[in-house]
Design a protein around this motif. Sequence first.
Motif, PDB file in Angstrom:
ATOM      1  N   MET A   1      19.108  -3.600   4.583  1.00 36.13           N
ATOM      2  CA  MET A   1      17.815  -2.789   3.902  1.00 36.13           C
ATOM      3  C   MET A   1      16.332  -3.482   3.877  1.00 36.13           C
ATOM      4  N   ALA A   2      15.775  -1.938   4.678  1.00 38.11           N
ATOM      5  CA  ALA A   2      14.079  -1.771   4.804  1.00 38.11           C
ATOM      6  C   ALA A   2      13.328  -1.953   4.274  1.00 38.11           C
ATOM      7  N   ALA A   3      12.149  -2.722   3.764  1.00 42.44           N
ATOM      8  CA  ALA A   3      11.193  -2.353   2.253  1.00 42.44           C
ATOM      9  C   ALA A   3      10.095  -2.825   3.089  1.00 42.44           C
ATOM     10  N   ASN A   4       9.327  -0.959   3.199  1.00 47.43           N
ATOM     11  CA  ASN A   4       7.836  -1.734   3.318  1.00 47.43           C
ATOM     12  C   ASN A   4       6.796  -2.231   2.633  1.00 47.43           C
ATOM     13  N   ASP A   5       7.558  -2.061   1.084  1.00 49.37           N
ATOM     14  CA  ASP A   5       6.586  -3.258   0.167  1.00 49.37           C
ATOM     15  C   ASP A   5       7.583  -3.889  -0.080  1.00 49.37           C
ATOM     16  N   THR A   6       7.093  -4.811   0.223  1.00 49.84           N
ATOM     17  CA  THR A   6       8.610  -6.119  -0.455  1.00 49.84           C
ATOM     18  C   THR A   6       7.489  -6.635  -1.567  1.00 49.84           C
ATOM     19  N   ILE A   7       6.022  -7.148  -2.371  1.00 49.64           N
ATOM     20  CA  ILE A   7       6.192  -7.374  -3.416  1.00 49.64           C
ATOM     21  C   ILE A   7       6.273  -6.239  -4.447  1.00 49.64           C
ATOM     22  N   GLY A   8       6.985  -5.099  -4.240  1.00 47.66           N
ATOM     23  CA  GLY A   8       6.306  -3.634  -4.865  1.00 47.66           C
ATOM     24  C   GLY A   8       8.488  -3.628  -5.244  1.00 47.66           C
ATOM     25  N   ASP A   9       9.179  -3.852  -4.023  1.00 43.13           N
ATOM     26  CA  ASP A   9      10.310  -3.556  -4.477  1.00 43.13           C
ATOM     27  C   ASP A   9      11.045  -5.479  -5.030  1.00 43.13           C
ATOM     28  N   ILE A  81      -0.535  -3.907  -8.834  1.00 44.86           N
ATOM     29  CA  ILE A  81      -1.937  -2.744  -9.164  1.00 44.86           C
ATOM     30  C   ILE A  81      -2.368  -2.137  -7.400  1.00 44.86           C
ATOM     31  N   SER A  82      -1.719  -2.852  -6.934  1.00 50.25           N
ATOM     32  CA  SER A  82      -2.562  -3.261  -5.199  1.00 50.25           C
ATOM     33  C   SER A  82      -1.623  -2.675  -4.819  1.00 50.25           C
ATOM     34  N   LYS A  83      -1.324  -1.293  -3.839  1.00 47.08           N
ATOM     35  CA  LYS A  83      -0.142  -0.866  -3.385  1.00 47.08           C
ATOM     36  C   LYS A  83      -0.775  -0.467  -1.823  1.00 47.08           C
ATOM     37  N   PRO A  84       0.681  -0.478  -0.452  1.00 49.96           N
ATOM     38  CA  PRO A  84      -0.217  -0.668   0.563  1.00 49.96           C
ATOM     39  C   PRO A  84      -1.087   1.019   0.840  1.00 49.96           C
ATOM     40  N   GLY A  85      -0.382   2.211  -0.568  1.00 47.35           N
ATOM     41  CA  GLY A  85      -2.139   3.290   0.463  1.00 47.35           C
ATOM     42  C   GLY A  85      -3.018   3.409  -0.092  1.00 47.35           C
ATOM     43  N   LEU A  86      -3.239   2.112  -1.452  1.00 38.24           N
ATOM     44  CA  LEU A  86      -3.875   2.311  -1.879  1.00 38.24           C
ATOM     45  C   LEU A  86      -4.384   0.463  -2.668  1.00 38.24           C
ATOM     46  N   ARG A  87      -5.007  -0.745  -1.837  1.00 36.74           N
ATOM     47  CA  ARG A  87      -4.896  -1.783  -1.965  1.00 36.74           C
ATOM     48  C   ARG A  87      -6.371  -1.857  -3.091  1.00 36.74           C
ATOM     49  N   VAL A  88      -6.186  -2.575  -3.659  1.00 32.93           N
ATOM     50  CA  VAL A  88      -7.234  -3.448  -4.440  1.00 32.93           C
ATOM     51  C   VAL A  88      -7.636  -4.422  -5.030  1.00 32.93           C
ATOM     52  N   TYR A  89      -8.919  -4.630  -4.291  1.00 28.36           N
ATOM     53  CA  TYR A  89      -9.337  -6.034  -4.063  1.00 28.36           C
ATOM     54  C   TYR A  89     -10.302  -6.421  -5.509  1.00 28.36           C
ATOM     55  N   SER A  90     -11.158  -7.456  -5.642  1.00 24.80           N
ATOM     56  CA  SER A  90     -12.478  -7.731  -6.562  1.00 24.80           C
ATOM     57  C   SER A  90     -11.860  -8.989  -6.100  1.00 24.80           C
ATOM     58  N   ASN A  91     -13.264  -9.152  -6.596  1.00 25.43           N
ATOM     59  CA  ASN A  91     -14.886 -10.562  -6.238  1.00 25.43           C
ATOM     60  C   ASN A  91     -14.237 -10.842  -7.674  1.00 25.43           C
ATOM     61  N   ARG A  92     -14.808 -12.703  -8.124  1.00 28.35           N
ATOM     62  CA  ARG A  92     -14.504 -13.734  -8.484  1.00 28.35           C
ATOM     63  C   ARG A  92     -15.003 -13.002  -9.821  1.00 28.35           C
TER      64      ARG A  92
END
Length: 133
Positions: A1-9, A81-92
């Motif tokens: 099983m190859a997963a590009n998005d291990t967190i999503g999987d 929330i943050s995906k390989p195609g659209l990363r989502v960052y947040s400051n403190r």
Amino acid sequence: MAANDTIGDMLTRIRNANLARHQTTQVMSTRMTRSVASVLKDEGFITSFEESGEGVERRLVITLKYRGKNRQPIINTLQRISKPGLRVYSNRRDLPRVLGGIGIAIISTSSGIMTDRDARQTGVGGEVLCYVW
């Protein structure tokens, strides 16, 4: 099983196992999935997790948590929330509050994987991986 998005999987496998009322589920073992599982365990969303297998066959066996006789899942929603195609960052200062503090956001920071509360307390921001409630 190859997963590009291990967190999503991982989140999808936990979500599906919860819906089917399974006791355990297996996910690919990486440093990131171990860290996320550790946060879920510390916050009381899963009972335990352990590593099985060796080499490329390493897996995390996650024991899910239910409440009551009807086995209602502790985890109601897992939202990536943050995906390989659209990363989502947040400051403190802009770290999200999930359901007014009832749920948690799992944040990947320079200090490691932690909840939004811990990141706020530490004073660091980072990538918002997922919401759990």
